[in-house]
Design a protein around this motif. Structure first.
Motif, PDB file in Angstrom:
ATOM      1  N   ARG A   1       5.766  15.534  18.664  1.00  0.00           N
ATOM      2  CA  ARG A   1       5.444  16.851  19.229  1.00  0.00           C
ATOM      3  C   ARG A   1       5.522  16.807  20.759  1.00  0.00           C
ATOM      4  NH1 ARG A   1       3.214  20.374  16.274  1.00  0.00           N
ATOM      5  NH2 ARG A   1       1.924  18.916  15.072  1.00  0.00           N
TER       6      ARG A   1
ATOM      7  N   CYS B   1       8.262  18.824  22.950  1.00  0.00           N
ATOM      8  CA  CYS B   1       7.771  19.792  23.940  1.00  0.00           C
ATOM      9  C   CYS B   1       8.307  19.474  25.331  1.00  0.00           C
ATOM     10  CB  CYS B   1       6.244  19.845  23.944  1.00  0.00           C
ATOM     11  SG  CYS B   1       5.561  20.715  22.514  1.00  0.00           S
TER      12      CYS B   1
ATOM     13  N   ARG C   1      11.862  20.566  25.294  1.00  0.00           N
ATOM     14  CA  ARG C   1      11.884  22.035  25.304  1.00  0.00           C
ATOM     15  C   ARG C   1      11.686  22.556  26.722  1.00  0.00           C
ATOM     16  NH1 ARG C   1       9.251  26.820  24.699  1.00  0.00           N
ATOM     17  NH2 ARG C   1      10.108  28.165  23.068  1.00  0.00           N
TER      18      ARG C   1
END
Length: 115
Positions: free
Chosen positions: A22, A26, A29
């Motif tokens: 995660r 992230c 991203r």
């Protein structure tokens, strides 16, 4: 860009460290969002057609990468991250570490890309 992560060992295979993936997704991203913003500002400046074409290709690639990252984050939330979307087999941890946005095992990916 990727950090070291700890893996919880099980008897069969290492467990997926969901929080590590995660964080990595992230970070990627955020990088893609910043890239799109930067490219959007650059597109406002007058430039030769060739430069504009390269910028458009970079923006399209960043949008595709962003969509893949969002899909991987969705799979993480849904609990299907690390499972092949075609055959349902568990994806090898080394494949996920190399390509965290991957959706398919190698076998299914080769089948899909073969004529």
């Amino acid at each position: 860009m990727y950090q070291e992560r700890s893996v919880k060992e099980s008897q069969d295979e290492p467990a997926i460290d969901v929080e590590w993936f995660r964080r990595e997704l992230c970070q990627e991203r955020q990088f893609r969002l910043e890239q799109l913003i930067r490219l959007s500002y650059e597109a406002e400046d007058p430039c030769p057609a060739a430069v504009a074409e390269v910028q458009a290709a970079l923006k399209a690639g960043a949008r595709r990468a962003l969509a893949e990252i969002d899909a991987a984050l969705f799979r993480l939330g849904r609990g299907t991250f690390g499972t092949c979307e075609v055959c349902g087999r568990k994806l090898p941890l080394h494949r996920l570490e190399a390509i965290p946005t991957t959706r398919l095992c190698l076998r299914c990916e080769h089948r899909r890309s073969s004529p």
